[in-house]
Design an enzyme around this catalytic site. Structure first.
Site, PDB file in Angstrom:
ATOM      1  CG  ASN A  88     -18.065  15.084 -29.102  1.00  0.00           C
ATOM      2  OD1 ASN A  88     -17.600  14.619 -29.868  1.00  0.00           O
ATOM      3  ND2 ASN A  88     -19.762  13.791 -29.568  1.00  0.00           N
ATOM      4  CG  ASP A 126     -29.550  22.828 -32.548  1.00  0.00           C
ATOM      5  OD1 ASP A 126     -28.254  23.068 -32.320  1.00  0.00           O
ATOM      6  OD2 ASP A 126     -30.890  23.544 -33.137  1.00  0.00           O
ATOM      7  CB  THR A 133     -17.269   8.813 -36.965  1.00  0.00           C
ATOM      8  OG1 THR A 133     -17.003  10.454 -37.824  1.00  0.00           O
ATOM      9  CG2 THR A 133     -15.835   8.589 -35.865  1.00  0.00           C
ATOM     10  CE1 TYR A 142     -15.349  20.184 -37.664  1.00  0.00           C
ATOM     11  CE2 TYR A 142     -12.642  20.301 -37.866  1.00  0.00           C
ATOM     12  CZ  TYR A 142     -14.452  19.737 -37.466  1.00  0.00           C
ATOM     13  OH  TYR A 142     -14.281  18.038 -37.092  1.00  0.00           O
TER      14      TYR A 142
HETATM   15  N1  NAD Z   1     -14.188  12.919 -37.392  1.00  0.00           N
HETATM   16  C1  NAD Z   1     -13.079  12.457 -37.173  1.00  0.00           C
HETATM   17  O1  NAD Z   1     -12.413  12.544 -37.409  1.00  0.00           O
HETATM   18  C2  NAD Z   1     -12.799  13.694 -35.987  1.00  0.00           C
HETATM   19  C3  NAD Z   1     -12.023  14.007 -35.768  1.00  0.00           C
HETATM   20  C4  NAD Z   1     -11.530  15.395 -35.188  1.00  0.00           C
HETATM   21  C5  NAD Z   1     -12.729  15.984 -33.967  1.00  0.00           C
HETATM   22  N2  NAD Z   1     -13.956  15.838 -34.239  1.00  0.00           N
HETATM   23  C6  NAD Z   1     -15.101  15.928 -33.680  1.00  0.00           C
HETATM   24  O2  NAD Z   1     -15.599  14.719 -33.003  1.00  0.00           O
HETATM   25  C7  NAD Z   1     -17.357  15.579 -33.154  1.00  0.00           C
HETATM   26  C8  NAD Z   1     -18.026  14.592 -33.055  1.00  0.00           C
HETATM   27  O3  NAD Z   1     -18.117  14.144 -34.586  1.00  0.00           O
HETATM   28  P1  NAD Z   1     -18.037  12.806 -34.628  1.00  0.00           P
HETATM   29  O4  NAD Z   1     -17.111  12.028 -36.313  1.00  0.00           O
HETATM   30  O5  NAD Z   1     -18.619  11.445 -34.116  1.00  0.00           O
HETATM   31  O6  NAD Z   1     -18.857  12.694 -36.137  1.00  0.00           O
HETATM   32  P2  NAD Z   1     -20.865  12.305 -36.140  1.00  0.00           P
HETATM   33  O7  NAD Z   1     -21.691  12.929 -37.324  1.00  0.00           O
HETATM   34  O8  NAD Z   1     -20.544  10.820 -35.966  1.00  0.00           O
HETATM   35  O9  NAD Z   1     -21.474  12.511 -35.106  1.00  0.00           O
HETATM   36  C9  NAD Z   1     -21.773  13.758 -35.225  1.00  0.00           C
HETATM   37  C10 NAD Z   1     -23.353  13.780 -33.552  1.00  0.00           C
HETATM   38  O10 NAD Z   1     -23.553  15.263 -33.391  1.00  0.00           O
HETATM   39  C11 NAD Z   1     -25.185  15.259 -33.893  1.00  0.00           C
HETATM   40  N3  NAD Z   1     -25.198  16.917 -33.402  1.00  0.00           N
HETATM   41  C12 NAD Z   1     -25.067  17.804 -35.069  1.00  0.00           C
HETATM   42  N4  NAD Z   1     -25.419  18.743 -34.789  1.00  0.00           N
HETATM   43  C13 NAD Z   1     -25.954  18.774 -32.947  1.00  0.00           C
HETATM   44  C14 NAD Z   1     -25.974  19.535 -32.847  1.00  0.00           C
HETATM   45  N5  NAD Z   1     -26.628  20.741 -33.234  1.00  0.00           N
HETATM   46  N6  NAD Z   1     -27.021  19.409 -31.480  1.00  0.00           N
HETATM   47  C15 NAD Z   1     -26.869  18.123 -31.247  1.00  0.00           C
HETATM   48  N7  NAD Z   1     -25.840  16.970 -31.608  1.00  0.00           N
HETATM   49  C16 NAD Z   1     -25.840  17.511 -32.955  1.00  0.00           C
HETATM   50  C17 NAD Z   1     -25.184  14.419 -35.132  1.00  0.00           C
HETATM   51  O11 NAD Z   1     -26.900  13.902 -34.863  1.00  0.00           O
HETATM   52  C18 NAD Z   1     -24.605  13.689 -34.584  1.00  0.00           C
HETATM   53  O12 NAD Z   1     -24.677  12.142 -33.795  1.00  0.00           O
HETATM   54  C19 NAD Z   1     -16.896  16.451 -33.395  1.00  0.00           C
HETATM   55  O13 NAD Z   1     -17.245  17.405 -32.744  1.00  0.00           O
HETATM   56  C20 NAD Z   1     -16.303  16.520 -35.179  1.00  0.00           C
HETATM   57  O14 NAD Z   1     -15.866  17.875 -35.044  1.00  0.00           O
HETATM   58  C21 NAD Z   1     -14.374  14.138 -35.745  1.00  0.00           C
END
Ligand code: NAD
Length: 259
Positions: free
Chosen positions: A92, A65, A196, A161
């Site tokens: 990430n 976590d 995602t 966010y």
């Molecule tokens: N999807 C997008 O469009 C986008 C755009 C810009 C930035 N992001 C960022 O990219 C990163 C990944 O996002 P994603 O789209 O792949 O999301 P996702 O929901 O597919 O994956 C996120 C992962 O983080 C894990 N997670 C959540 N809370 C956690 C914690 N406290 N400790 C450890 N793991 C934890 C989840 O279990 C999941 O596997 C994030 O930081 C998100 O803010 C996403």
């Protein structure tokens, strides 16, 4: 399966069970790194690690976590103990928040604020806090943080966010200044909208999907794999001149127009 660019290096990817992190873990492994897939979701982390191993790469799953500083310490210590060092961290892991409309949100739930800031911003700091000494002891390293288009361009109604991602960008720059002399580079990526699970609320509604896709200069949402390729670049020596950068990688989202 590896091309060797990152051969001999050990990487941690937080949030590696899904989306961008899963693609990044796969790409780092393809480039030769041994990857620790770290996630709150143990089954998802193991699934991602197993998929890397099936493809011929080297990977292990660990549960973390990132909102718990001691948990982050255990993750780094276990990685160093098992694999002999740490050279790459993709900090990430992140969470979204309920979208409350394109407006100021004084009535937003303070508990949502606390949770989003803890995971998205403090979580990056906690991981880096433990990873940096381990990287110095390993002869240097590269940290990649995941910011967002919202590091610089907010979407109204997502105050926590946007603040968390703006914070990630500035934390990245600040750490780069201190870590440069130690041989550790710190750079952020700023994706637009990536296909995602986090974007399920957009992807489940065709009109929203089309509107968000249209906000990218080429009219397409992004793939996790294209972000993973960028992480490999930032982890490798090819990006040695980058330190403290927020690498906007949003197919023009922040240069173009909003839906
Ligand atoms: N999807 C997008 O469009 C986008 C755009 C810009 C930035 N992001 C960022 O990219 C990163 C990944 O996002 P994603 O789209 O792949 O999301 P996702 O929901 O597919 O994956 C996120 C992962 O983080 C894990 N997670 C959540 N809370 C956690 C914690 N406290 N400790 C450890 N793991 C934890 C989840 O279990 C999941 O596997 C994030 O930081 C998100 O803010 C996403």
């Amino acid at each position: 399966m590896t091309d060797g660019v990152l051969a001999g290096r050990v990487a941690i990817v937080t949030g590696g069970a899904s989306g961008i992190g899963r693609a990044s873990a796969g790409a780092l492994a393809t480039a030769g790194a041994t990857v620790v897939v770290a996630d709150l979701d143990p089954a998802g982390a193991e699934d991602a690690a197993a998929s890397i191993r099936r493809a011929g790469g080297s990977a292990a799953a660990m549960t973390v976590d990132v909102g718990d500083v001691d948990d982050c310490g255990r993750l780094v210590a276990a990685t160093v103990s098992e694999f002999g060092g740490l050279h790459i961290l993709h900090a990430n892991a992140g969470i979204a928040m309920p979208f409350r409309g394109d407006a100021f949100t004084p009535d937003a739930d303070p508990e949502v604020w606390d949770r989003v800031i803890r995971v998205n911003l403090s979580g990056v700091f906690y991981c880096c806090h433990h990873a940096i000494p381990a990287m110095v002891a390993s002869g240097g390293g590269s940290i990649i943080t995941t910011g967002s288009s919202m590091s610089t361009l907010p979407l109204g109604g997502l105050d926590a966010y946007a603040a968390s991602k703006g914070g990630v960008a500035m934390l990245t720059k600040s750490m780069a200044v201190g870590c440069g002399p130690l041989g550790v580079r710190v750079n952020a990526i700023g994706p637009g909208y990536v296909e995602t699970p986090m974007n399920g609320v957009i992807l489940d509604v065709p009109e929203l999907t089309a509107a968000f896709a249209a906000g990218h200069a080429d009219g397409n949402l992004q793939t996790p794999e294209e972000i993973g390729d960028l992480v490999v670049f930032l982890a490798s020596d090819a990006s040695r001149s980058l330190n403290g950068a927020l690498l906007t990688c949003d197919r023009g989202w922040t240069s173009f127009k909003r839906p």
